[in-house]
Design an enzyme around this catalytic site. Structure first.
Site, PDB file in Angstrom:
ATOM      1  N   GLU A 160       0.818  -1.215   0.000  1.00  0.00           N
ATOM      2  CA  GLU A 160       0.000   0.000   0.000  1.00  0.00           C
ATOM      3  C   GLU A 160       0.851   1.265   0.000  1.00  0.00           C
ATOM      4  O   GLU A 160       1.744   1.434   0.845  1.00  0.00           O
ATOM      5  CB  GLU A 160      -0.932  -0.012   1.216  1.00  0.00           C
ATOM      6  CG  GLU A 160      -1.882   1.164   1.255  1.00  0.00           C
ATOM      7  CD  GLU A 160      -2.981   1.018   2.305  1.00  0.00           C
ATOM      8  OE1 GLU A 160      -3.697   2.007   2.544  1.00  0.00           O
ATOM      9  OE2 GLU A 160      -3.122  -0.079   2.872  1.00  0.00           O
ATOM     10  N   VAL A 161       0.555   2.154  -0.935  1.00  0.00           N
ATOM     11  CA  VAL A 161       1.159   3.486  -1.059  1.00  0.00           C
ATOM     12  C   VAL A 161       2.680   3.405  -0.962  1.00  0.00           C
ATOM     13  O   VAL A 161       3.315   4.031  -0.117  1.00  0.00           O
ATOM     14  CB  VAL A 161       0.578   4.474  -0.019  1.00  0.00           C
ATOM     15  CG1 VAL A 161       0.933   5.910  -0.401  1.00  0.00           C
ATOM     16  CG2 VAL A 161      -0.932   4.349   0.079  1.00  0.00           C
TER      17      VAL A 161
END
Length: 266
Positions: A160-161
């Site tokens: 994630e990110v």
């Protein structure tokens, strides 16, 4: 023609061959819509997969229930939780607990999906809700976490990110099925929340989200219509416009006469 629900072996065989689609869905309606739209993978609240109607609505969705580790408890609690979900037709479980818990689940042949990069339940360790892996050292920490997931027996991990360059390099160097949430197309699946896609999220919109519909405006319109309908009902009752003759039942006159004689005699 109905689709076949993919297995872990199927997902591993697709690694590097095509982008998979993944959604976080919260309701049976959303699960059915994902099924009919051809989505590959869904993340769901545990109670959804425990609903006996779930597989009628979503027979071919690879389904991964998950909850934050602090909602579940110890490794023993995780095992009991995971077996209950697996028995209810889950295909894998999401686990953001430690690697020892992941290994405990994997040792009991429960397919486990981990989480690297920005992990909301651990965001304090990485500086809050922001991109992770923007320096060489922090990128290496993500890669090392992926290798630890491999060693623990996980089958995949949400990433994630994380900068796309980092996610690409890691995905090329791991056997794990990498689920990208804002980490680019070098991973194996693209993951978004149904709330964001449908425009239901009234709060902060993450950079990686994309809005395809405006359900929030539709909900506002429906609420305005709901209030208007209730207000009209109140006005009708106050003015004796409701109920009308068509809304009630009448008694046969002869029977009414007999009833009135009886009730007056009493």
């Amino acid at each position: 023609m109905s689709r076949k629900r993919p297995t872990i072996a199927d997902l591993r065989a697709m690694k590097g061959k095509r982008q998979l689609t993944m959604l976080r869905v919260l309701t049976m309606d959303e699960a059915e819509a994902a099924e009919r739209a051809g989505v590959d993978i869904v993340s769901v609240p545990p109670e959804l997969v425990l609903n006996p109607q779930f597989r009628d609505a979503a027979p071919s969705l690879f389904t991964m229930p998950g909850d934050n580790f602090y909602e579940i408890g110890t490794a023993d609690d995780f095992v009991r939780w995971a077996f209950r979900l697996y028995k209810a037709s889950a295909d894998a479980v999401y686990c953001s607990a430690g690697f020892a818990t992941v290994k405990r689940l994997a040792d009991d042949n429960i397919p486990v999906i981990g989480h690297v990069g920005l992990i909301p339940s651990r965001a304090t360790w990485t500086g809050g809700f922001k991109a992770v892996g923007k320096t060489a050292d922090s990128a290496m920490q993500i890669f090392e976490a992926v290798k630890q997931y491999e060693a623990a027996g996980a089958v995949g991990a949400e990433i994630e990110v994380v900068p796309v360059e980092v996610a690409n390099a890691i995905s090329e160097r791991t056997s794990l099925i990498m689920l990208s949430m804002g980490a680019g197309t070098g991973c194996d699946a693209q993951y978004l929340f149904a709330d964001d896609i449908l425009g239901q999220n009234r709060g902060h919109m993450p950079r990686h989200s994309k809005v395809y519909r405006n359900f929030a405006a539709e909900y506002d319109r429906l609420q305005a219509e709901r209030i208007a309908a209730f207000s009209e009902y109140v006005a009708d009752v106050n003015s004796l416009a409701y109920p009308e003759d068509k809304h009630v039942v009448h008694m046969d006159p002869d029977q009414l006469g007999l009833f009135m004689e009886k009730i007056d005699a009493g």
